[in-house]
Design an enzyme around this catalytic site. Structure first.
Site, PDB file in Angstrom:
ATOM      1  N   LYS A 113       0.870  -1.176   0.000  1.00 46.98           N
ATOM      2  CA  LYS A 113       0.000   0.000   0.000  1.00 46.98           C
ATOM      3  C   LYS A 113       0.910   1.230   0.000  1.00 46.98           C
ATOM      4  CE  LYS A 113      -4.069   1.923   2.295  1.00 46.98           C
ATOM      5  NZ  LYS A 113      -3.634   3.290   2.276  1.00 46.98           N
ATOM      6  N   LYS A 307      -3.424  -2.013   7.663  1.00 54.45           N
ATOM      7  CA  LYS A 307      -2.597  -0.842   7.963  1.00 54.45           C
ATOM      8  C   LYS A 307      -1.593  -1.172   9.055  1.00 54.45           C
ATOM      9  CE  LYS A 307      -3.740   3.260   7.156  1.00 54.45           C
ATOM     10  NZ  LYS A 307      -4.802   4.135   6.740  1.00 54.45           N
TER      11      LYS A 307
END
Ligand code: IVH
Length: 677
Positions: A113, A307
């Site tokens: 990401k 995350k």
């Protein structure tokens, strides 16, 4: 005419091919100099024949200013964001939800990401038409002219495809460091992280400014339906084939375990990557399955973002220290109670400048939240106001230099306070450290401590004093042994052969970074060119702006700088550029013309590649193996069989022209050949 247009087409194709290899395949097809030559030839032809210049030319990346601001565009499909997960359990839940919904085995593509900004790009028959930011997900801003300046974004695809792709525009660490360095030197506020800097760069109204920022791009989504692409894995492969940079570190996974292994791997490598990532994206591979799963109001059900936990901690501010840099800028740093962040112990946090201290109202004694910004330098996020002890006072910057006590100044429009006393000891020591640093004259063994004690002892007040140091003098310094003193004297002497670009950078002229120094040195060729250059001349060099040109001219106009240069010249520094523009291809000429060299072993003052390049610059030839026809063998530390062979040749044939050179003798030869041309 048709010859010219044929050549233009050929050049465009060659340059495009080079760009593709560089940005997509991550390899250089030809050396930079040759690339620059092709680029220049194309630009010159297009200037001479303006009718033949087209918008898809690699020279046409920078267009006009968008005076009115950006226009809004509606996305073909909403640009949604992803749901976040933070734990193993949440990943398991995601996978389970999917596998019950589709009743069958599922494969997933895991990708890094990238921490940048989502961008949509539209191509018509292979040509870039327009591109936009995500905006609110439904409408974005059309920023085509800025996106065109990003070299990683192809203006023309390798097949005439009509498609929309999406991906992330981001700022590599190298660009981020350079920009913030330039901003610091200019007294402008610094960007907190690469992502903010990327966002700011994409919003410039002048694409010329965006171009200078050094943004990059990774494509990650294929939007337009196509029969050839039925899975995310195929989409990634196809996009790379079309010429888009696709992050190569994606992986096809089949189980939760594989996904978790990928996440662990990504977490481990993230600090080594040249760009920021803030997690991992997990996507269902098959598009048919993706459609079946569909969307919630905010995000797709077929993908999630894992995350990484923010690397934050709390600590007390023990003190705020001030340091004076090379340019006199006074920088505050918070000394904090040691706290462990992402595996390292942190005891200092940068405060950048007074404005940041004031905006966040950071006081000595405060409890603060510290964070590793993109894992680079820890910074203070905020003060925990509830925990502020009694009796703290707002921090006030000093009015006088903490080192030399001279009054500090703040130039108009600048954030940084500066000590403008040219004799300020802090600035002098910093100047010496900078001069010796790796990107400048690369004098090994001359770091902070040595520079400080050289200055304190009175041995070195200014740069040229370095070249008059003797081993005996160095031995007077604390903690300096015979061997290190000897090494230092040698390293200083060897630095005389460093080309003009490194010297120019090493002088520490305001606004002149490593890259600009190389550009300027290459253009002016030698020190006399620099001493006599006018602002207009310097400004006419590509990428050199008026402020920098003025700064260079101002520097060389001072008597102190002129004297410094005169002394360095007398001391035998090289003072010519590595590849002067005027003599770009010396080829067969030069002081070492006709001489063949073999370089072996480890050199301590320059890399082998540098050594070989300098030989070629001086007209010499470099070969791989020693023979009776070799003129010089340059033997560094731990030289092996080549040295033995050379010694044997000499023993068998004492009249052979072959000479074995130590590194020192080689550097002397280079310095000699540099002054004789
Ligand atoms: S796929 C439906 N893949 O992360 C959204 N996004 O909230 C599909 N991002 O806005 C996005 N790297 O800016 C995808 N390899 C990647 C990504 C990525 C970064 C960003 C993107 C998006 C946000 C997710």
């Amino acid at each position: 005419m048709s010859d010219v247009s044929g050549r233009i087409e050929e050049l465009k194709r060659l340059i495009r091919e080079c760009d593709y290899h560089y940005h997509v395949l991550d390899e250089s097809l030809i050396p930079d100099v040759e690339y620059d030559q092709l680029y220049r030839e194309l630009r010159n032809l297009e200037e001479a024949y303006p009718d033949l210049a087209t918008a898809d030319s690699p020279t046409a990346r920078i267009g006009g200013v968008v005076a009115e601001g950006f226009t809004k565009v509606t996305h073909s499909q909403p640009m949604l964001s992803l749901g976040n997960v933070f734990s193993r359990q949440e990943i398991e839940a995601f996978v389970e939800r999917i596998e019950t919904a589709v009743e069958g085995s599922v494969s997933y593509v895991c990708e890094l990401k990238i921490d940048g900004l989502a961008i949509a790009l539209h191509y018509q028959s292979g040509e870039l038409q327009w591109g936009a930011t995500r905006g609110d997900g439904y409408t974005g801003e059309e920023i085509t002219s800025n996106l065109r300046t990003i070299r990683a974004i192809p203006l023309q695809l390798r097949a005439p495809e009509t498609i929309e792709v999406r991906g992330e525009a981001y700022l590599p660490h190298a660009s981020f460091t350079r920009i913030n360095h330039e901003r610091m030197e200019a007294g402008e506020p610094l960007f907190a992280n690469p992502r903010n800097a990327a966002a700011g760069s994409l919003r410039q109204l002048d694409p010329g400014l965006t171009a200078k920022r050094g943004l990059a791009f990774f494509a990650y989504a294929w939007v337009t339906p196509s029969e050839r692409v039925a899975t995310q894995a195929e989409a990634l492969t196809q996009m790379a084939e079309l010429g888009f940079p696709v992050n190569p570190k994606w992986k096809l996974c089949h189980t939760v375990e594989e996904i978790e292994q990928y996440i662990e791997w990504a977490y481990g490598v993230r600090e080594q990557l040249p760009y920021d990532i803030d997690g991992v994206v997990i996507k269902v591979n098959e598009f048919a399955m993706q459609s079946k799963l569909g969307f919630t109001a905010k995000s797709p059900r077929f993908a999630v973002a894992y995350k990484f936990a923010a690397e934050q901690g709390e600590a007390r501010v023990l003190d705020i220290e001030l340091s004076v840099g090379r340019t006199g800028a006074v920088t505050p740093t918070a000394m904090i109670e040691p706290v462990s962040l992402a595996g390292t112990t942190v005891s200092r946090a940068t405060l950048h400048n007074e404005d940041i201290i004031r905006d966040k109202d950071i006081r000595i004694g405060d409890l603060v939240v510290v964070q590793k910004a993109g894992d680079i330098i820890p910074e203070i996020v905020r003060v925990v106001i509830e925990a502020r002890p009694e009796g703290t006072v707002p921090f006030a910057m000093p009015t006088h230099c903490p080192v030399c006590s001279e009054r500090l100044m703040r130039e108009e429009g600048e954030v940084a306070l500066r000590c403008v006393n040219p004799g300020c000891p802090a600035k002098r020591v910093e100047a010496i450290i900078h001069f010796a640093s790796r990107g400048a004259m690369n004098i090994e063994g001359l770091g902070e401590m040595v520079a400080e004690s050289l200055y304190q002892s009175g041995l070195v007040q200014d740069i040229p004093d370095l070249y008059e140091l003797t081993q005996a003098q160095l031995l007077l310094l604390e903690r300096m042994g015979e061997k290190s003193a000897d090494n230092l004297v040698r390293a200083i002497a060897a630095s005389k052969a460093q080309p003009l670009e490194r010297l120019l950078f090493g002088l520490g002229i305001r606004l002149v970074g490593e890259k600009a120094a190389t550009t300027v040195a290459t253009h002016v060729g030698d020190i006399d060119g620099l001493l006599t250059a006018t602002v207009e001349e310097l400004q006419s060099i590509p990428e050199i702006g008026p402020k920098m040109a003025q700064s260079i001219v101002d520097y060389f106009a001072t008597p102190a700088a002129r004297e410094r240069i005169a002394r360095l010249r007398e001391q035998g520094l090289r003072m010519t550029a590595l590849r002067p523009k005027a003599v770009a291809s010396q080829g067969e000429q030069g002081p070492l013309a006709g001489k063949s060299f073999v370089v072996t072993g480890t050199l301590s003052t320059l890399s082998r590649a540098d050594a070989e390049q300098q030989i070629v610059q001086a007209g010499g030839k470099v070969t791989g193996s020693v023979s009776a026809r070799t003129d010089y063998l340059v033997a560094g530390e731990k030289a092996g069989s080549k040295l033995t062979k050379a010694q044997k040749i000499l023993a068998d044939n004492p009249d052979s022209p072959l000479r074995i050179l130590s590194e020192e003798a080689f550097v002397a030869l280079l310095a000699e050949s540099a002054t004789s041309d």
